[in-house]
Write a protein that holds these residues in place. Structure first.
Motif, PDB file in Angstrom:
ATOM      1  N   HIS A   1      -6.572  12.411  -0.639  1.00  0.00           N
ATOM      2  CA  HIS A   1      -7.089  12.815   0.672  1.00  0.00           C
ATOM      3  C   HIS A   1      -6.560  14.207   1.015  1.00  0.00           C
ATOM      4  O   HIS A   1      -5.460  14.580   0.626  1.00  0.00           O
TER       5      HIS A   1
ATOM      6  N   LYS B   1       0.859  -1.174   0.000  1.00  0.00           N
ATOM      7  CA  LYS B   1       0.000   0.000   0.000  1.00  0.00           C
ATOM      8  C   LYS B   1       0.902   1.233   0.000  1.00  0.00           C
ATOM      9  O   LYS B   1       1.654   1.465   0.957  1.00  0.00           O
TER      10      LYS B   1
ATOM     11  N   CYS C   1      -0.889   7.180   8.132  1.00  0.00           N
ATOM     12  CA  CYS C   1      -0.171   5.981   7.695  1.00  0.00           C
ATOM     13  C   CYS C   1      -0.567   4.767   8.534  1.00  0.00           C
ATOM     14  O   CYS C   1      -0.667   3.646   8.014  1.00  0.00           O
TER      15      CYS C   1
ATOM     16  N   SER D   1     -12.440   9.848   0.362  1.00  0.00           N
ATOM     17  CA  SER D   1     -11.534  10.913   0.791  1.00  0.00           C
ATOM     18  C   SER D   1     -12.297  12.036   1.469  1.00  0.00           C
ATOM     19  O   SER D   1     -13.473  12.261   1.227  1.00  0.00           O
TER      20      SER D   1
ATOM     21  N   SER E   1     -12.197   2.873  -0.740  1.00  0.00           N
ATOM     22  CA  SER E   1     -11.543   4.170  -0.549  1.00  0.00           C
ATOM     23  C   SER E   1     -12.544   5.321  -0.619  1.00  0.00           C
ATOM     24  O   SER E   1     -13.460   5.324  -1.426  1.00  0.00           O
TER      25      SER E   1
ATOM     26  N   GLN F   1      -3.536   4.396  10.158  1.00  0.00           N
ATOM     27  CA  GLN F   1      -4.929   4.072   9.875  1.00  0.00           C
ATOM     28  C   GLN F   1      -5.103   3.348   8.541  1.00  0.00           C
ATOM     29  O   GLN F   1      -5.923   2.450   8.402  1.00  0.00           O
ATOM     30  N   HIS F   2      -4.312   3.746   7.562  1.00  0.00           N
ATOM     31  CA  HIS F   2      -4.453   3.170   6.215  1.00  0.00           C
ATOM     32  C   HIS F   2      -3.456   2.052   5.944  1.00  0.00           C
ATOM     33  O   HIS F   2      -3.389   1.552   4.812  1.00  0.00           O
TER      34      HIS F   2
END
Length: 477
Positions: free
Chosen positions: A74, A3, A92, A186, A184, A94-95
């Motif tokens: 985002h 990712k 970073c 944003s 996803s 969280q995703h």
């Protein structure tokens, strides 16, 4: 599957974007993007409201273009760089980001921010990958025999052209469309909150608009640039500086597009092109900023400058800012800046020289004012230009060189076309008197609503030469 996160800053484009290209190399990797606004930091750096507005409109454009690639941009609004680091760590985590991609920035605070980011994200298990995307050639290859950064442009130019002759950089294409990530979404700002305070006709929005402007310039104007570049009433410059300052278009793209139009990548073309020379000056100032971080802290490169007894005359400073000095070409330039957020390059030199060499006001005052108004404000270029005009930077003009506003005006705006456009009070003044309108006013007993010169040019020149010479001699002792 990895990712990957692309951290956009002053690089709001898709074409020839190193970090984007690297993040999208594997079709299997998931790619998302992030922009963190820092209004408080921007204010501390004197970023103009026009540039901020220009940036926000291009963020909206960038978001739409990224969506065509199935990459979500985002947005988060922080206050300053330290707070932005905190949010980046959180984002970073969280995703579940594996790799962060970004382009290096060279100002002092930005470099400190990026060092902290790399340190903290590495501890978090994120691989941080930075790239020198702003540069045509990495600084490690452009050094003198002592392995030092060049301080004189002519030597720098020779070295970088030798390098470019055999290593013309390539532009990265826009990546192919990614697989759609249905999960996803944003967070983005509302476009209704943006104040449009710049001229969209003069500075149209979008990367495509910037690329089209580059194409038109290279095809129809570049070859006449040397002959026409100093005349502010002509539409002869590229007007690409706002796009370059936000990375909406790259220096590489400018170089390669120009060379393709010439159909001849030779040393002679690289040396002789007046417009490419401007691109190389940009490069030169970035290399200096990297080598001498003190530039970011309002320190000049010439140590003797501390001995100059700068004036603190607020009346003169305000007259210069408002375009009411009584010297038409200076005032027209300043009014162009105040109205458009942009000023013709020749006028930047004339107005800067006038403030520093004639009004004897500290160049830092001018640097701050320009930054707070320019839509193309760039610390490296703005600082470099001001130190050049003040004769206190690298490759600085001799302090004895002082632009005569009246003579300059006659050379670059003989008929007063530019002056009359920005100083409507002088529209009725005959062309032969437009550079010294008060003389015409006195002769014809015709009152004009325009100030008399706030200084005597010849007296101010003599005074400046004495003060600068004294500062240099006292330093040597």
């Amino acid at each position: 599957m990895q990712k990957n996160l692309i951290w956009f800053r002053n690089d709001l484009r898709l074409y020839d974007h190193t970090a984007l290209n690297e993040a999208c190399k594997s079709d299997e990797d998931q790619v998302i993007a992030l922009f963190i606004a820092t209004p408080e930091q921007w204010s501390n750096h004197f970023m103009s409201s026009k540039k901020i507005s220009f940036l926000y409109y291009h963020l909206i454009s960038l978001k739409k273009e990224l969506l065509k690639l199935n990459i979500i941009l985002h947005y988060y609004e922080s206050t300053n760089f330290l707070k932005s680091i905190e949010y980046l760590m959180y984002f970073c985590s969280q995703h579940k980001i594996n790799n962060l991609f970004y382009h290096y920035e060279y100002e002092n605070n930005e470099r400190n921010r990026d060092c902290l980011v790399k340190k903290q994200l590495s501890q978090q298990g994120v691989v941080v990958k930075g790239f020198h995307d702003k540069l045509l050639v990495s600084g490690q290859y452009i050094k003198n025999k002592k392995n030092q950064t060049y301080k004189v442009f002519s030597f720098f130019k020779k070295k970088i052209i030798e390098n470019l002759q055999y290593n013309i950089p390539l532009c990265f294409p826009i990546p192919s469309k990614r697989k759609l990530n249905k999960n996803s979404c944003s967070h983005f700002f509302s476009s209704e909150k943006i104040n449009l305070n710049f001229n969209k006709k003069i500075f149209p929005i979008g990367e495509i608009a910037a690329i089209n402007r580059l194409k038109i310039f290279c095809k129809y104007k570049a070859n006449d640039y040397l002959l026409k570049r100093n005349f502010p009433f002509l539409d002869s410059t590229s007007m690409l500086s706002p796009y370059l300052s936000l990375g909406i278009i790259s220096s590489r793209h400018c170089l390669i597009k120009f060379l393709k139009e010439q159909k001849n990548i030779s040393l002679n073309i690289l040396y002789s092109s007046s417009w490419l020379n401007q691109i190389l000056w940009r490069e030169f100032y970035y290399h200096l900023l990297i080598a001498f971080p003190k530039i970011s802290r309002y320190q000049s490169l010439s140590l003797w400058e501390k001995n100059i007894d700068w004036s603190t005359n607020i009346k003169y400073l305000n007259a210069w800012k408002e375009g009411n000095t009584g010297f038409p070409i200076v005032d027209a330039g300043m009014r162009q800046l105040n109205k458009l957020g942009w000023m013709h390059n020749r006028l930047r030199m004339i107005t800067a020289s006038f403030l520093v060499k004639n009004l004897l006001i500290n160049w830092r005052e001018g640097e701050k004012y320009f930054m707070s108004h320019l839509i193309d404000g760039d610390l490296a270029l703005n600082n470099g230009g001001w130190q050049w005009c003040a004769s206190v930077g690298s490759d600085s003009v001799p302090y004895i060189r002082i632009f005569n506003p009246c003579n300059q005006s006659k050379k670059i705006d003989k008929l007063g076309m530019f002056i009359k456009k920005f100083i409507p009070e002088l529209r009725h003044v005959p062309n032969q008197y437009i550079h010294q309108p008060q003389e015409w006013s006195h002769r014809n007993h015709y009152k004009i609503d325009y100030p008399a010169p706030i200084i005597n040019y010849n007296d101010s020149r003599k005074k400046a030469l004495l003060i600068f010479n004294k500062a240099r001699l006292s330093f040597k002792k």
